[in-house]
Design a protein around this motif. Structure first.
Motif, mmCIF file in Angstrom:
data_model
loop_
_atom_site.group_PDB
_atom_site.id
_atom_site.type_symbol
_atom_site.label_atom_id
_atom_site.label_comp_id
_atom_site.label_asym_id
_atom_site.label_seq_id
_atom_site.Cartn_x
_atom_site.Cartn_y
_atom_site.Cartn_z
ATOM 1 N N GLY A 1 -4.257 10.367 10.410
ATOM 2 C CA GLY A 1 -4.972 11.452 9.748
ATOM 3 C C GLY A 1 -5.842 10.879 8.648
ATOM 4 O O GLY A 1 -5.412 9.981 7.924
ATOM 5 N N ASP A 2 -7.057 11.399 8.507
ATOM 6 C CA ASP A 2 -7.946 10.832 7.496
ATOM 7 C C ASP A 2 -7.682 11.366 6.088
ATOM 8 O O ASP A 2 -8.360 10.978 5.141
ATOM 9 C CB ASP A 2 -9.414 11.035 7.887
ATOM 10 C CG ASP A 2 -9.831 12.497 7.958
ATOM 11 O OD1 ASP A 2 -9.021 13.387 7.615
ATOM 12 O OD2 ASP A 2 -10.984 12.755 8.367
ATOM 13 N N ALA A 3 -6.664 12.242 5.955
ATOM 14 C CA ALA A 3 -6.289 12.748 4.633
ATOM 15 C C ALA A 3 -4.838 12.393 4.309
ATOM 16 O O ALA A 3 -4.192 13.061 3.489
ATOM 17 C CB ALA A 3 -6.497 14.259 4.558
ATOM 18 N N ASP A 4 -4.323 11.342 4.934
ATOM 19 C CA ASP A 4 -2.941 10.900 4.708
ATOM 20 C C ASP A 4 -2.786 10.420 3.266
ATOM 21 O O ASP A 4 -3.462 9.488 2.834
ATOM 22 C CB ASP A 4 -2.597 9.769 5.676
ATOM 23 C CG ASP A 4 -1.113 9.464 5.751
ATOM 24 O OD1 ASP A 4 -0.424 9.624 4.725
ATOM 25 O OD2 ASP A 4 -0.655 9.037 6.821
ATOM 26 N N LYS A 5 -1.877 11.064 2.520
ATOM 27 C CA LYS A 5 -1.671 10.705 1.119
ATOM 28 C C LYS A 5 -0.509 9.733 0.927
ATOM 29 O O LYS A 5 -0.304 9.226 -0.178
ATOM 30 C CB LYS A 5 -1.412 11.979 0.284
ATOM 31 C CG LYS A 5 -2.513 13.016 0.355
ATOM 32 C CD LYS A 5 -2.143 14.235 -0.475
ATOM 33 C CE LYS A 5 -3.130 15.381 -0.269
ATOM 34 N NZ LYS A 5 -3.060 15.921 1.121
ATOM 35 N N VAL A 6 0.256 9.503 1.971
ATOM 36 C CA VAL A 6 1.422 8.613 1.887
ATOM 37 C C VAL A 6 1.059 7.203 2.334
ATOM 38 O O VAL A 6 1.319 6.220 1.633
ATOM 39 C CB VAL A 6 2.589 9.166 2.729
ATOM 40 C CG1 VAL A 6 3.795 8.225 2.658
ATOM 41 C CG2 VAL A 6 2.975 10.564 2.264
ATOM 42 N N VAL A 7 0.461 7.109 3.519
ATOM 43 C CA VAL A 7 0.010 5.825 4.062
ATOM 44 C C VAL A 7 -1.505 5.940 4.223
ATOM 45 O O VAL A 7 -1.991 6.496 5.201
ATOM 46 C CB VAL A 7 0.689 5.511 5.408
ATOM 47 C CG1 VAL A 7 0.236 4.160 5.926
ATOM 48 C CG2 VAL A 7 2.209 5.536 5.265
ATOM 49 N N SER B 1 0.800 -1.220 0.000
ATOM 50 C CA SER B 1 0.000 0.000 0.000
ATOM 51 C C SER B 1 0.834 1.271 0.000
ATOM 52 O O SER B 1 0.278 2.371 -0.090
ATOM 53 C CB SER B 1 -0.926 0.008 1.220
ATOM 54 O OG SER B 1 -1.629 1.213 1.331
ATOM 55 N N VAL B 2 2.145 1.145 0.112
ATOM 56 C CA VAL B 2 2.971 2.357 0.210
ATOM 57 C C VAL B 2 4.023 2.377 -0.895
ATOM 58 O O VAL B 2 4.478 1.326 -1.353
ATOM 59 C CB VAL B 2 3.672 2.430 1.587
ATOM 60 C CG1 VAL B 2 2.678 2.691 2.681
ATOM 61 C CG2 VAL B 2 4.472 1.171 1.876
ATOM 62 N N PRO B 3 4.383 3.613 -1.289
ATOM 63 C CA PRO B 3 3.737 4.860 -0.879
ATOM 64 C C PRO B 3 2.536 5.193 -1.753
ATOM 65 O O PRO B 3 2.518 4.896 -2.945
ATOM 66 C CB PRO B 3 4.850 5.888 -1.088
ATOM 67 C CG PRO B 3 5.631 5.345 -2.245
ATOM 68 C CD PRO B 3 5.583 3.849 -2.109
ATOM 69 N N GLY B 4 1.522 5.795 -1.138
ATOM 70 C CA GLY B 4 0.427 6.361 -1.892
ATOM 71 C C GLY B 4 -0.707 5.435 -2.254
ATOM 72 O O GLY B 4 -1.601 5.820 -2.997
ATOM 73 N N GLY B 5 -0.715 4.195 -1.767
ATOM 74 C CA GLY B 5 -1.836 3.310 -2.034
ATOM 75 C C GLY B 5 -1.520 2.198 -3.016
ATOM 76 O O GLY B 5 -0.464 2.171 -3.651
ATOM 77 N N ARG B 6 -2.459 1.284 -3.144
ATOM 78 C CA ARG B 6 -2.280 0.100 -3.978
ATOM 79 C C ARG B 6 -2.468 0.371 -5.471
ATOM 80 O O ARG B 6 -2.155 -0.502 -6.287
ATOM 81 C CB ARG B 6 -3.252 -1.000 -3.546
ATOM 82 C CG ARG B 6 -2.765 -1.804 -2.344
ATOM 83 C CD ARG B 6 -3.777 -2.862 -1.948
ATOM 84 N NE ARG B 6 -3.206 -3.843 -1.017
ATOM 85 C CZ ARG B 6 -2.756 -5.033 -1.370
ATOM 86 N NH1 ARG B 6 -2.780 -5.400 -2.636
ATOM 87 N NH2 ARG B 6 -2.270 -5.871 -0.469
ATOM 88 N N ASP B 7 -2.990 1.509 -5.830
ATOM 89 C CA ASP B 7 -3.233 1.827 -7.239
ATOM 90 C C ASP B 7 -1.904 2.105 -7.942
ATOM 91 O O ASP B 7 -1.319 3.182 -7.800
ATOM 92 C CB ASP B 7 -4.155 3.031 -7.365
ATOM 93 C CG ASP B 7 -4.590 3.292 -8.798
ATOM 94 O OD1 ASP B 7 -3.998 2.693 -9.728
ATOM 95 O OD2 ASP B 7 -5.509 4.113 -8.995
ATOM 96 N N ALA B 8 -1.415 1.117 -8.691
ATOM 97 C CA ALA B 8 -0.104 1.236 -9.349
ATOM 98 C C ALA B 8 -0.064 2.383 -10.336
ATOM 99 O O ALA B 8 1.006 2.959 -10.594
ATOM 100 C CB ALA B 8 0.244 -0.075 -10.055
#
Length: 269
Positions: free
Chosen positions: A212-218, A157-164
């Protein structure tokens, strides 16, 4: 089955680096925020231990797994409450099995040399979450609790989520290398800690997490939100403090009282 694979994965590293291989130098004394700090090495890695003015009964301690000194509010409050604070510098190992084997050596050293409680609270900030939760899964009998702050819990999931499509293909290369996997084999990896929570629940290990609910990294939805859901479904004790609009930084809380109160109420056994 997946837990047995993860256990075998972690056990192999521990056996390759047995705890009796500790090679520590005499500690040097320094100061940290008005508290005595002992600096030493274990297995050629720098470690430190900050001592409270008056140790609490049983000598409880909290172990910052990464980024020592960053947003230290909870650490300072626990020192004031009589806890020791520890750190062991094994950065860029991402909590992979070799890191867990080294952590076992550090744990054995500080509990033996300084008489600390056998069970420690692990404090994982960001990627430090992988060190904290993987150590706890491998050694639940040595874990008193987990304080996870914007933690990485799913290495895919890092960095930035599972969306490759939204990720630089080279951005997680060091992480995958630490676990001996590649982009091609990552989806079949069975060692993700978020999929192996049963040992923590069985050992009744309490968890508090600040996110944080707006975390863009994790991303919250791919890490702590899944942890909370699964841990509660398994019957585990977990509290999650969500900072509205909060990004990956700053970590912790300006007032660490909710964190400290949770640990004092749940991690001292």
């Amino acid at each position: 089955m997946r837990f047995r694979l993860l256990f075998a994965f972690l056990l192999a590293a521990c056996l390759a680096n047995p705890s009796h291989a500790v090679d520590a130098e005499p500690a040097k004394v320094s100061q940290w925020n008005g508290f005595e700090q002992l600096d030493f090495t274990v297995a050629d890695h720098a470690g430190l231990l900050v001592k409270p003015k008056t140790p609490a009964d049983g000598k409880p301690w909290i172990w910052r797994t990464e980024f020592f000194g960053h947003e230290p509010q909870a650490d300072l409050a626990l020192l004031a409450a009589g806890w020791h604070v520890a750190y062991f510098k094994i950065s860029d190992m991402w909590g992979a099995p070799p890191a867990i084997a080294l952590m076992r050596q550090f744990h054995d050293h500080v509990t033996r040399e300084y008489g600390l409680s056998r069970r420690v609270v692990l404090e994982g900030f960001s990627r430090g979450g992988l060190y904290a939760i993987n150590f706890a899964i491998a050694h639940p009998d040595k874990t008193a609790g987990l304080y996870l702050d914007a933690p990485v819990l799913d290495i895919l999931s890092v960095p930035g989520g599972r969306d490759a499509a939204k990720r630089d293909p080279t951005s997680r290369a060091p992480l995958l290398k630490a676990y001996g996997i590649t982009e091609e084999t990552a989806e079949s990896f069975k060692g993700n800690p978020i999929d192996h929570l049963e040992p923590l629940v069985k050992a009744r290990i309490p968890i508090i997490s600040v996110v944080g609910d707006a975390d863009k990294v994790v991303l919250l939805a791919e890490n702590t939100a899944i942890l909370k859901q699964r841990y509660q479904e398994l019957g585990g004790k977990i509290e999650v403090i969500v900072k509205p609009g909060g990004d990956h930084h700053p970590h912790s809380l300006k007032d660490p009282k909710p964190i400290v109160d949770f640990l004092l109420a749940n991690a001292l056994r």
